[in-house]
Design a protein around this motif. Structure first.
Motif, PDB file in Angstrom:
ATOM      1  N   ASN A  10     -21.144 -18.231   9.807  1.00 52.17           N
ATOM      2  CA  ASN A  10     -19.921 -17.794   9.137  1.00 52.17           C
ATOM      3  C   ASN A  10     -18.688 -18.373   9.820  1.00 52.17           C
ATOM      4  N   LEU A  11     -18.715 -18.407  11.152  1.00 55.64           N
ATOM      5  CA  LEU A  11     -17.616 -19.006  11.908  1.00 55.64           C
ATOM      6  C   LEU A  11     -17.470 -20.486  11.571  1.00 55.64           C
ATOM      7  N   PHE A  12     -18.589 -21.201  11.521  1.00 59.09           N
ATOM      8  CA  PHE A  12     -18.527 -22.626  11.210  1.00 59.09           C
ATOM      9  C   PHE A  12     -18.029 -22.862   9.783  1.00 59.09           C
ATOM     10  N   HIS A  13     -18.499 -22.032   8.858  1.00 54.60           N
ATOM     11  CA  HIS A  13     -18.038 -22.159   7.473  1.00 54.60           C
ATOM     12  C   HIS A  13     -16.515 -21.998   7.400  1.00 54.60           C
ATOM     13  N   GLY A  62     -29.301 -28.911  15.505  1.00 54.72           N
ATOM     14  CA  GLY A  62     -30.421 -29.464  16.241  1.00 54.72           C
ATOM     15  C   GLY A  62     -31.685 -29.519  15.391  1.00 54.72           C
ATOM     16  N   SER A  63     -32.654 -30.266  15.860  1.00 51.52           N
ATOM     17  CA  SER A  63     -33.856 -30.538  15.063  1.00 51.52           C
ATOM     18  C   SER A  63     -34.672 -29.285  14.765  1.00 51.52           C
ATOM     19  N   LYS A  64     -34.563 -28.237  15.596  1.00 49.80           N
ATOM     20  CA  LYS A  64     -35.343 -27.016  15.394  1.00 49.80           C
ATOM     21  C   LYS A  64     -34.510 -25.886  14.806  1.00 49.80           C
ATOM     22  N   GLU A  65     -33.307 -26.210  14.350  1.00 49.16           N
ATOM     23  CA  GLU A  65     -32.404 -25.188  13.843  1.00 49.16           C
ATOM     24  C   GLU A  65     -32.301 -25.273  12.316  1.00 49.16           C
ATOM     25  N   SER A  66     -31.985 -24.147  11.693  1.00 53.21           N
ATOM     26  CA  SER A  66     -31.991 -24.075  10.237  1.00 53.21           C
ATOM     27  C   SER A  66     -30.938 -23.084   9.758  1.00 53.21           C
ATOM     28  N   MET A  67     -30.469 -23.315   8.525  1.00 58.37           N
ATOM     29  CA  MET A  67     -29.566 -22.372   7.864  1.00 58.37           C
ATOM     30  C   MET A  67     -30.319 -21.451   6.904  1.00 58.37           C
ATOM     31  N   LEU A  68     -31.623 -21.471   6.953  1.00 56.26           N
ATOM     32  CA  LEU A  68     -32.449 -20.804   5.949  1.00 56.26           C
ATOM     33  C   LEU A  68     -32.104 -19.333   5.769  1.00 56.26           C
ATOM     34  N   PHE A  69     -31.822 -18.628   6.861  1.00 54.98           N
ATOM     35  CA  PHE A  69     -31.575 -17.187   6.782  1.00 54.98           C
ATOM     36  C   PHE A  69     -30.091 -16.828   6.896  1.00 54.98           C
ATOM     37  N   SER A  70     -29.240 -17.811   6.755  1.00 55.14           N
ATOM     38  CA  SER A  70     -27.800 -17.572   6.870  1.00 55.14           C
ATOM     39  C   SER A  70     -27.221 -17.079   5.551  1.00 55.14           C
ATOM     40  N   ASP A  71     -26.236 -16.192   5.651  1.00 49.46           N
ATOM     41  CA  ASP A  71     -25.501 -15.758   4.462  1.00 49.46           C
ATOM     42  C   ASP A  71     -24.806 -16.925   3.772  1.00 49.46           C
ATOM     43  N   LYS A  72     -24.497 -17.963   4.527  1.00 50.04           N
ATOM     44  CA  LYS A  72     -23.727 -19.089   4.005  1.00 50.04           C
ATOM     45  C   LYS A  72     -24.611 -20.252   3.552  1.00 50.04           C
ATOM     46  N   ARG A  73     -25.917 -20.060   3.489  1.00 53.64           N
ATOM     47  CA  ARG A  73     -26.803 -21.184   3.172  1.00 53.64           C
ATOM     48  C   ARG A  73     -26.511 -21.775   1.789  1.00 53.64           C
ATOM     49  N   HIS A  74     -26.052 -20.953   0.852  1.00 50.95           N
ATOM     50  CA  HIS A  74     -25.769 -21.446  -0.496  1.00 50.95           C
ATOM     51  C   HIS A  74     -24.396 -22.112  -0.599  1.00 50.95           C
ATOM     52  N   ASP A  75     -23.616 -22.019   0.474  1.00 55.96           N
ATOM     53  CA  ASP A  75     -22.300 -22.659   0.491  1.00 55.96           C
ATOM     54  C   ASP A  75     -22.344 -24.056   1.086  1.00 55.96           C
ATOM     55  N   PHE A  76     -23.547 -24.497   1.456  1.00 54.99           N
ATOM     56  CA  PHE A  76     -23.734 -25.830   2.017  1.00 54.99           C
ATOM     57  C   PHE A  76     -24.791 -26.583   1.213  1.00 54.99           C
ATOM     58  N   VAL A  77     -24.668 -27.903   1.201  1.00 53.28           N
ATOM     59  CA  VAL A  77     -25.716 -28.759   0.639  1.00 53.28           C
ATOM     60  C   VAL A  77     -26.310 -29.584   1.776  1.00 53.28           C
ATOM     61  N   GLU A  78     -27.589 -29.904   1.654  1.00 50.64           N
ATOM     62  CA  GLU A  78     -28.245 -30.750   2.643  1.00 50.64           C
ATOM     63  C   GLU A  78     -27.865 -32.207   2.403  1.00 50.64           C
ATOM     64  N   VAL A  79     -27.278 -32.819   3.403  1.00 46.40           N
ATOM     65  CA  VAL A  79     -26.970 -34.244   3.334  1.00 46.40           C
ATOM     66  C   VAL A  79     -28.157 -35.052   3.841  1.00 46.40           C
ATOM     67  N   ASP A  80     -28.789 -34.563   4.898  1.00 45.95           N
ATOM     68  CA  ASP A  80     -29.984 -35.197   5.459  1.00 45.95           C
ATOM     69  C   ASP A  80     -30.881 -34.094   5.993  1.00 45.95           C
ATOM     70  N   ILE A 134     -28.271 -32.364   8.779  1.00 43.08           N
ATOM     71  CA  ILE A 134     -26.852 -32.566   8.509  1.00 43.08           C
ATOM     72  C   ILE A 134     -26.527 -31.911   7.164  1.00 43.08           C
ATOM     73  N   PHE A 135     -25.487 -31.079   7.148  1.00 43.11           N
ATOM     74  CA  PHE A 135     -25.110 -30.312   5.971  1.00 43.11           C
ATOM     75  C   PHE A 135     -23.639 -30.559   5.647  1.00 43.11           C
ATOM     76  N   LYS A 136     -23.274 -30.264   4.383  1.00 43.80           N
ATOM     77  CA  LYS A 136     -21.883 -30.412   3.955  1.00 43.80           C
ATOM     78  C   LYS A 136     -21.441 -29.132   3.241  1.00 43.80           C
ATOM     79  N   ARG A 137     -20.284 -28.644   3.624  1.00 40.50           N
ATOM     80  CA  ARG A 137     -19.725 -27.469   2.950  1.00 40.50           C
ATOM     81  C   ARG A 137     -19.354 -27.823   1.508  1.00 40.50           C
ATOM     82  N   LYS A 138     -19.745 -26.971   0.577  1.00 36.56           N
ATOM     83  CA  LYS A 138     -19.506 -27.248  -0.849  1.00 36.56           C
ATOM     84  C   LYS A 138     -18.041 -27.073  -1.231  1.00 36.56           C
ATOM     85  N   TYR A 139     -17.433 -25.966  -0.816  1.00 35.33           N
ATOM     86  CA  TYR A 139     -16.075 -25.659  -1.264  1.00 35.33           C
ATOM     87  C   TYR A 139     -15.420 -24.728  -0.249  1.00 35.33           C
TER      88      TYR A 139
END
Length: 264
Positions: A221-224, A236-254, A259-264
């Motif tokens: 949430n802070l990063f968003h 990092g390679s072992k980290e994920s946004m899978l269980f984050s409240d903000k997971r739907h506010d980002f798209v996977e770039v790679d 690597i993720f990108k904030r949608k809006y």
């Protein structure tokens, strides 16, 4: 142990209560062993009475494992997918969260230099641990590490030689001031502190694995809130946004390189 962390948070403002329990316990027990402290109650009393011992505890407790251009494929993807997109901004602001002793910050500065963007970039490198922030600001490392770092640099798509960016002297190297003048080093606590700027890119790699799910979610949430629209986040390679409240506010770039990108 939870009571210990609550007391330390009240006394010093360092919140360890939501660190992953298993790794937190290992680090606490290790500190007690090397300092010959028999019980957690004794440890609590000592830390609350002696700020110097507490500073040592923070140094031992926080994880400072890093290297330049760690996971070279990530930096290749960063160069090819993200950095060129940043060129559209008149001022490029980047946050290295959990910078440890600074290797990732210098890696990022070199990458920006080689893409012609460093002169209009500001890299904010922060960490919970004041000592490693001090070391990061100095930019001095053992010359023995340069063989590994140089190999990583080459595999990450480096365009020169890593030695072009530092001066060697008596078994150590110091990175050039032209890199440092675009960097701001500061203490920042991801567990407790708030956003302090708006960024086009945030890198927080191999830090969140030491947090429990609740704290991870708070940090996402802070990063968003700290990213501009269409800003990028690298994990990092072992980290994920899978269980984050903000997971739907980002798209996977790679997906592979996290690597993720904030949608809006």
């Amino acid at each position: 142990m939870h009571r210990l962390f609550e007391d330390l948070n009240s006394a010093y403002g360092f919140d360890f209560t939501e660190y992953a329990k298993s790794s937190a316990m290992r680090r606490v027990m290790y500190f007690m062993e090397i300092h010959k402290i028999p019980t957690i109650s004794d440890l609590t009393r000592i830390l609350l009475r002696n700020e110097h011992v507490f500073a040592s505890f923070v140094q031992e407790f926080t994880v400072n494992v890093t290297e330049m251009f760690r996971d070279p494929e990530f930096y290749q993807a960063l160069r090819q997918t993200v950095v060129k997109k940043l060129s559209s901004y008149p001022v490029i602001k980047i946050w290295i969260a959990g910078c440890s002793t600074g290797e990732e910050a210098y890696s990022t500065a070199i990458l920006l230099e080689e893409e012609g963007l460093l002169n209009r970039s500001i890299i904010y490198a922060t960490d919970l641990n004041p000592r490693v922030v001090f070391l990061a600001k100095k930019g001095v490392y053992s010359q023995e590490l340069m063989e590994l770092y140089g190999k990583n640099y080459n595999e990450a798509g480096g365009k020169k030689s890593l030695s072009d960016y530092y001066t060697a002297d008596y078994g150590s190297v110091i990175f050039d001031s032209r890199l440092k003048k675009h960097m701001v080093f500061s203490v920042h606590n991801l567990a407790a502190d708030t956003s302090f700027n708006e960024f086009q890119l945030i890198l927080c790699r191999n830090v969140l694995i030491y947090f429990n799910q609740s704290l991870q979610n708070r940090v996402f949430n802070l990063f968003h809130d700290s990213l501009c629209t269409f800003g990028y986040l690298g994990l990092g390679s072992k980290e994920s946004m899978l269980f984050s409240d903000k997971r739907h506010d980002f798209v996977e770039v790679d997906r592979n390189r996290k690597i993720f990108k904030r949608k809006y």
